[in-house]
Design an enzyme around this catalytic site. Sequence first.
Site, PDB file in Angstrom:
ATOM      1  N   SER A  45       0.797  -1.234   0.000  1.00 59.71           N
ATOM      2  CA  SER A  45       0.000   0.000   0.000  1.00 59.71           C
ATOM      3  C   SER A  45       0.826   1.278   0.000  1.00 59.71           C
ATOM      4  O   SER A  45       0.316   2.350  -0.331  1.00 59.71           O
ATOM      5  CB  SER A  45      -0.955   0.010   1.202  1.00 59.71           C
ATOM      6  OG  SER A  45      -0.248   0.185   2.410  1.00 59.71           O
ATOM      7  N   LYS A  47       0.443   4.977   6.732  1.00 58.10           N
ATOM      8  CA  LYS A  47      -0.103   5.753   5.618  1.00 58.10           C
ATOM      9  C   LYS A  47       0.564   7.137   5.608  1.00 58.10           C
ATOM     10  O   LYS A  47       1.260   7.512   6.540  1.00 58.10           O
ATOM     11  CB  LYS A  47      -1.623   5.937   5.746  1.00 58.10           C
ATOM     12  CG  LYS A  47      -2.426   4.649   5.825  1.00 58.10           C
ATOM     13  CD  LYS A  47      -2.381   3.832   4.547  1.00 58.10           C
ATOM     14  CE  LYS A  47      -3.132   2.507   4.706  1.00 58.10           C
ATOM     15  NZ  LYS A  47      -2.935   1.627   3.534  1.00 58.10           N
TER      16      LYS A  47
END
Length: 253
Positions: free
Chosen positions: A66, A137
């Site tokens: 990701s 993230k």
Amino acid sequence: MDTEAQHTERDRSSETEERSRSARMSGQGRSGWSWRRTGILGGVCLLFPLLLSHFVLQPFLIPSRSMEPTLQVGDRILVNKLAYRFGDQPRRGDVVVFDGTGSFLQEAPEENPVTGLLHGAAAALGLAEPAETDFVKRVVGVGGDRVVCCDQNGRLTVNGVPVEEWYLQLGDAPSKVPFDIVVPRGTLWVMGDHRSQSSDSRDHLGQPGGGVVPVEQVIGRADWIGWPFGRWSDVPETGAFDSVPAPAAGGHG
């Protein structure tokens, strides 16, 4: 028969046995102390990195794609837990590790306490994948920001300013899911760099929490890639948000 000679011989034999017994006991004592000392030293060697990981610098194993190309599967990053400890706040562009309980996950998964403890210790040393509640993230919006995707040129905008996201995975669009979100104060809007492979704030719109992450849930900032040695470097900073203005004071709740 020489009685005195017999006594003398028995006395010498007793002394020899006593010396041998004393030597054996002394050896056992030294061996016992050596094992205890080894055990104490081993405990200290294990406790120190656990304390360091808990309070200062935690290794974190990257389990998914990701955050490519910035972070790759198998990277072990070092998370600076002091980055936001003394009043500093996460900034746009920071790569952060956070506990997603209540935002990305409504409840922490149940697990066996013993297994959970062992896994937690291994994860804290970067030897196992992180807990299911921990995520890494990039911060795209902070409290008060209006984050929109996408403008007529396919770019993400923050507070009306287009952001050139050079850190994205080659070929990825900023987002195939359109959104227009005002980030509540005290929270963050976070996204992965490999947008087509990232489950992030976009995926939790409309759910409890709205996809934003409370600042107090941030564990720390990813500052370095510590392993493998071929990728040993700092996590590069980005100037992509330098031209984004601060949100209007009191304009958003």
